[in-house]
Design a protein around this motif. Structure first.
Motif, mmCIF file in Angstrom:
data_model
loop_
_atom_site.group_PDB
_atom_site.id
_atom_site.type_symbol
_atom_site.label_atom_id
_atom_site.label_comp_id
_atom_site.label_asym_id
_atom_site.label_seq_id
_atom_site.Cartn_x
_atom_site.Cartn_y
_atom_site.Cartn_z
ATOM 1 N N ILE A 1 -57.224 -22.008 67.304
ATOM 2 C CA ILE A 1 -57.129 -23.378 66.788
ATOM 3 C C ILE A 1 -57.181 -24.420 67.905
ATOM 4 C CG2 ILE A 1 -54.605 -23.620 66.835
ATOM 5 C CD1 ILE A 1 -54.848 -24.884 64.033
ATOM 6 N N SER A 2 -56.957 -23.999 69.144
ATOM 7 C CA SER A 2 -57.004 -24.939 70.270
ATOM 8 C C SER A 2 -58.436 -25.240 70.718
ATOM 9 C CB SER A 2 -56.217 -24.380 71.460
ATOM 10 O OG SER A 2 -56.760 -23.143 71.890
ATOM 11 N N HIS A 3 -59.404 -24.537 70.125
ATOM 12 C CA HIS A 3 -60.806 -24.767 70.491
ATOM 13 C C HIS A 3 -61.530 -25.477 69.352
ATOM 14 C CE1 HIS A 3 -64.726 -24.066 72.351
ATOM 15 N NE2 HIS A 3 -65.165 -23.728 71.140
ATOM 16 N N PRO A 4 -62.309 -26.509 69.665
ATOM 17 C CA PRO A 4 -62.483 -27.113 70.991
ATOM 18 C C PRO A 4 -61.355 -28.091 71.302
ATOM 19 C CG PRO A 4 -63.879 -28.216 69.415
ATOM 20 C CD PRO A 4 -63.200 -27.107 68.652
ATOM 21 N N ASN A 5 -61.147 -28.327 72.584
ATOM 22 C CA ASN A 5 -60.101 -29.263 72.999
ATOM 23 C C ASN A 5 -60.662 -30.676 73.092
ATOM 24 O OD1 ASN A 5 -61.676 -29.086 75.268
ATOM 25 N ND2 ASN A 5 -60.109 -28.112 76.550
ATOM 26 N N GLN A 6 -61.508 -31.003 72.132
ATOM 27 C CA GLN A 6 -62.145 -32.319 72.061
ATOM 28 C C GLN A 6 -62.036 -32.857 70.641
ATOM 29 O OE1 GLN A 6 -66.203 -31.822 73.296
ATOM 30 N NE2 GLN A 6 -65.677 -30.915 75.284
ATOM 31 N N VAL A 7 -62.248 -34.160 70.496
ATOM 32 C CA VAL A 7 -62.248 -34.786 69.178
ATOM 33 C C VAL A 7 -63.454 -34.284 68.381
ATOM 34 C CG1 VAL A 7 -62.339 -36.965 67.914
ATOM 35 C CG2 VAL A 7 -61.115 -36.831 70.096
ATOM 36 N N VAL A 8 -63.204 -33.832 67.145
ATOM 37 C CA VAL A 8 -64.243 -33.245 66.295
ATOM 38 C C VAL A 8 -64.416 -34.092 65.039
ATOM 39 C CG1 VAL A 8 -64.920 -31.219 64.958
ATOM 40 C CG2 VAL A 8 -63.736 -30.926 67.138
ATOM 41 N N PHE A 9 -65.636 -34.527 64.777
ATOM 42 C CA PHE A 9 -66.041 -35.195 63.543
ATOM 43 C C PHE A 9 -65.019 -36.256 63.110
ATOM 44 C CE2 PHE A 9 -67.234 -35.132 58.890
ATOM 45 C CZ PHE A 9 -68.486 -35.687 59.072
ATOM 46 N N ASP A 10 -64.485 -36.167 61.879
ATOM 47 C CA ASP A 10 -63.624 -37.224 61.348
ATOM 48 C C ASP A 10 -62.212 -37.207 61.909
ATOM 49 O OD1 ASP A 10 -65.512 -38.511 59.908
ATOM 50 O OD2 ASP A 10 -64.914 -37.758 57.937
ATOM 51 N N GLU A 11 -61.946 -36.373 62.895
ATOM 52 C CA GLU A 11 -60.689 -36.511 63.625
ATOM 53 C C GLU A 11 -60.616 -37.887 64.285
ATOM 54 O OE1 GLU A 11 -59.313 -31.996 64.877
ATOM 55 O OE2 GLU A 11 -60.495 -33.155 66.326
ATOM 56 N N VAL A 12 -61.779 -38.505 64.529
ATOM 57 C CA VAL A 12 -61.774 -39.853 65.101
ATOM 58 C C VAL A 12 -61.067 -40.831 64.171
ATOM 59 C CG1 VAL A 12 -63.879 -39.541 66.457
ATOM 60 C CG2 VAL A 12 -64.055 -40.372 64.121
ATOM 61 N N HIS A 13 -61.083 -40.566 62.864
ATOM 62 C CA HIS A 13 -60.424 -41.460 61.912
ATOM 63 C C HIS A 13 -58.957 -41.092 61.708
ATOM 64 C CE1 HIS A 13 -64.259 -43.227 61.073
ATOM 65 N NE2 HIS A 13 -64.760 -42.119 60.546
ATOM 66 N N PHE A 14 -58.716 -39.857 61.308
ATOM 67 C CA PHE A 14 -57.364 -39.504 60.877
ATOM 68 C C PHE A 14 -56.422 -39.278 62.057
ATOM 69 C CE2 PHE A 14 -60.329 -38.165 57.484
ATOM 70 C CZ PHE A 14 -59.951 -39.133 56.555
ATOM 71 N N GLY A 15 -56.956 -38.861 63.203
ATOM 72 C CA GLY A 15 -56.129 -38.831 64.405
ATOM 73 C C GLY A 15 -55.768 -40.233 64.841
ATOM 74 N N LYS A 16 -56.736 -41.153 64.742
ATOM 75 C CA LYS A 16 -56.484 -42.553 65.085
ATOM 76 C C LYS A 16 -55.396 -43.151 64.194
ATOM 77 C CE LYS A 16 -60.209 -45.024 65.232
ATOM 78 N NZ LYS A 16 -60.511 -45.169 66.643
#
Length: 800
Positions: free
Chosen positions: A85-100
């Motif tokens: 689950i730690s891969h990838p250690n980068q922002v993926v797709f709509d994580e830009v929205h819900f992580g924000k």
């Protein structure tokens, strides 16, 4: 078609102290009608029920197989969801929205989103539990979590946990519905080994929350329905309220949760209709008793869920107390409730003869004019006024400046502009005056053209056409007109149209320099008529107008804030109509015709491509068609006098499996009438429902029941009714009719069911493993390996 989940099993267990407990499982009768003592066919109803319960203890003791299967499936669900689950250690797709959004919650900074707050609050909770401060704002796909010190594994673990539990709930639904162990395993395995469910629940996305609580809603309703003969008991109330709470959690995550309300609302309505029947088998209910049933369901399935739904918005408003990027979506009154709000701090009162720059609230274009005129004829042959163009321009420019003039002469300067004033506007650069008139706009014959005219016309025959009423949104009479803080509509006095533009309008042709069209809208109520003044340039730096008093944060009633946010959410959700390279149509989803690229890394040739397990999706879709065929064949047979199914099997087929089919249709069909962007993940709730249908139909097809067993319960029930009281008859029906299918299918049929289940699960595992590199993002695949996975010309990366 009745859609109540019939065929559910009720078993009674012995508590450790030897006392009976009414919850959980109820004893089932054995199905051997040729028993030597014939005990089930003799004696009074009370004795028969006790004998049935005693024989049912054997069933309870044999539940170890279900429990073992559930444990194994749950472990596998956790492994498939948490592995790597730690891969990838980068922002993926709509994580830009819900992580924000999670970061904004932790910073208490106001933001705007089209989805309700519950799912996003869970992510914020995960960040808060590990002590994160929300400093990273997930700006771009591919940004490093490690470099920015983000506890992204904690964030991703929240949906992974819910995704794993969803698989267990699917198994539990089938178990509680009385299906055989192979059928339970098939339904759970379709979700367990599905690459789409796994991929969507390993990332910071909302769908894991949505799907889990949708499944829990179904489970809790089935448990509630099983207690229909024990109304108003503690457990009856518990499962009724849990059904409402789970449904509330669904709609508090995404508004498509309304489909779950419909799915459960239909059988609830049918159940109430049956209760109203004076000729019901269990005896008629008095109207006061029916009223109690109705009131209980209204409270448990409407009132409580709605109050919980409102609660999450109250939490949302309480946390987001600081000004942020969501301010622009809200009214000035709302913005004044936020601390550090720039609008509140920088608002300046506007006086007559000020030069102002007006900006459209939604599209952010400035009201603009220039020396060029409308053409004599438009492309469709209509003739224009050939007046000076008035357009929407996206950049700050001197051609955006307008002098606000009173409609009647005023002595001196310093007169404040107020709400409700009739005003005029002079374009500063070209010295022309804004007007609207009864001439069709360039692209919309139904709307009026906006133009400007020279001063001689403006102060002469065209004077009335230059008059506009200034209406501040939610403003009071005589309220001062201010920059930023006063959102307003500019209504043309003679024709009663509002100055308007919209993001859906095509830009003007070359003669209009591709700028936005401005025209007059006859519908004054549209929110897209709203403008604001961005600035008043030229005010002296020592002007008392620029002196800011210290302002306190204002309050606003909760319901007023709630309704304002609801209007904005629905409007912007419906406005999501722009094209997207990975958008898809609902007709494509059941056949898995395309997926979505979530993440790629060129150096390692790794990619995450959102795609379901084709084996499971195509199998479940085929089963839906098979089930429809079975229902059609049965109806035709009955019409022709051929009754191929016994009453119990038919009732189970229509009620239990029919309920699952309703669940699928309710979560799928509405997308056909939606105009917004749609993606494959919108099908996940419907896919889960199709898995339930698949498990049930597999059992139906492979279950070859001996005729004597098919009629056993009906004959036994009729015998039990003779000379019995109504209460005793109801008890007999409740116990005898809840006999699980696995206790009445023959050994040969059970072998066939297990064999079918084994083949299906093996195929599911094979499909899952083959597409796993696209789900987990590793290992990187060669060109040949990528090409081998383009089954339906999936638009995968690195295929060359």
């Amino acid at each position: 078609m009745s859609t109540s989940p019939q065929g559910v099993r009720q078993r009674q267990k012995e508590a450790p102290n030897g006392k009976k407990r009414t919850g959980g499982t109820t004893a089932m009768p054995t199905t051997d009608s040729s028993s030597s003592d014939g005990s089930l066919m003799n004696g009074n109803v009370g004795e028969k029920i006790e004998q049935v319960k005693q024989k049912g203890k054997e069933v309870v003791q044999r539940d170890w197989d279900y429990k073992l299967a559930l444990a194994v499936i749950t472990v596998l669900a956790f492994v498939t969801r948490f592995w790597g689950i730690s891969h990838p250690n980068q922002v993926v797709f709509d994580e830009v929205h819900f992580g924000k959004f999670a970061s904004y919650y932790l910073q208490r900074t106001y933001f705007f989103d089209v989805h309700p707050p519950f799912g996003k609050l869970l992510f914020a909770l995960a960040g808060w539990l590990v002590g994160y401060d929300g400093s990273f704002l997930f700006e771009n796909i591919g940004d490093s979590y490690v470099t920015n010190k983000v506890p992204y594994v904690a964030y991703r673990s929240m949906p992974a946990l819910m995704g794993a539990l969803t698989v267990s709930v699917v198994f539990w639904i089938m178990w509680e519905s009385g299906y055989s162990l192979p059928a339970c395993i098939v339904a759970a395995a379709i979700v367990l080994f599905d690459n789409a469910h796994i991929g969507q629940t390993r990332l910071i996305l909302l769908d894991a929350t949505l799907v889990l609580f949708m499944a829990l809603s179904v489970l809790s309703y089935i448990r509630f329905y099983k207690l229909r003969h024990e109304p108003f008991t503690r457990k009856w109330w518990k499962w009724l309220l849990l059904t409402g709470i789970n449904m509330s959690s669904v709609i508090s995550t995404k508004y498509v949760g309304a489909f779950t309300f419909f799915s459960i609302g239909v059988p609830v309505a049918i159940d109430l209709w049956d209760l109203l029947d004076i000729n019901r088998k269990q005896g008629p209910l008095s109207l006061p008793d029916f009223g109690k049933h109705l009131a209980a369901r209204v409270i448990g399935l409407i009132v409580v869920p709605f109050m919980m739904y409102l609660f999450w918005f109250q939490v949302h408003f309480a946390i987001l107390s600081r000004s942020g990027p969501g301010d622009d979506f809200m009214t000035p009154e709302f913005q004044e409730t936020l601390s550090d709000n720039l609008m509140t701090q920088q608002a300046v009162g506007i006086d007559y003869f000020d030069n102002i720059a007006m900006r459209h609230k939604e599209t952010k274009v400035y009201l603009h004019s220039h020396v060029d005129h409308y053409p004599l004829r438009y492309d469709d042959g209509r003739i224009s006024s050939q007046g000076q163009q008035v357009t929407g321009y996206p950049h700050n420019d001197t051609n955006n400046l307008w002098q606000i003039i009173p409609s009647e002469a005023l002595e001196g300067l310093g007169h404040h502009v107020k709400n409700g004033d009739t005003v005029r506007f002079r374009h500063l650069v070209t010295d022309t005056w804004l007007l609207s008139h009864d001439v069709a706009s360039p692209s919309m014959p139904t709307n009026q053209e906006f133009s400007t005219v020279p001063v001689d016309d403006a102060n002469g025959p065209r004077y009335n056409d230059t008059l506009f009423e200034l209406r501040i949104e939610n403003g009071k009479a005589g309220q001062e007109f201010k920059t930023l803080a006063s959102h307003f509509k500019l209504v043309h006095v003679p024709t009663k149209v509002a100055m308007w533009t919209h993001h859906t309008l095509a830009p003007l042709p070359e003669w209009g320099f591709k700028q936005a069209e401005i025209n007059g809208n006859k519908n004054l109520q549209q929110s897209s008529n709203v403008w604001f003044v961005e600035e008043v340039p030229g005010i002296a730096v020592d002007s008392p107008r620029l002196i800011k008093e210290e302002r306190k944060t204002k309050s606003m009633p909760f319901l007023k804030k709630y309704f304002e946010l609801q209007r904005a959410m629905f409007f912007h959700n419906n406005a999501l109509t722009s094209s997207h390279p990975y958008a898809s149509f609902p007709i494509q989803w059941p056949f898995l015709l395309r997926g979505v690229s979530f993440w790629t890394e060129n150096d390692t040739r790794q990619q995450i491509y959102f795609l379901g397990n084709p084996v499971g999706w195509w199998f479940a879709s085929c089963i839906l068609a098979v089930f429809a065929g079975i229902l059609l064949a049965d109806q035709v047979s009955v019409r022709r006098g051929v009754d191929a199914l016994d009453s119990r099997t038919r009732a189970r087929l229509y009620n239990s499996t029919g309920f699952f089919l309703l669940l699928w249709a309710a979560h799928y069909a509405p997308f056909f009438i939606m105009g917004r962007q749609l993606f494959l993940h919108h099908y996940l709730p419907a896919h889960l429902a199709s898995a339930l249908v698949a498990g049930a139909v597999v059992e139906f097809i492979t279950n070859i029941e001996p005729p004597e067993l098919a009629t056993f319960t009906e004959a036994q029930l009729q015998e039990a009714k003779k000379g019995s009281t109504r209460t005793q008859t109801q008890q007999a029906e409740g116990v005898l009719r809840s006999r699980p299918i696995r206790e009445r299918i023959g050994g040969q049929s059970l072998v066939v069911t297990w064999a079918a289940a084994g083949v299906i699960v093996a195929a599911l595992v094979g499909g899952f493993l083959f597409f796993a590199p696209l789900t987990y993002g590793r290992p990187g695949l060669s060109v040949e390996q990528v090409t081998a996975r383009k089954w339906l010309n999936y638009d995968l990366h690195f295929a060359k």
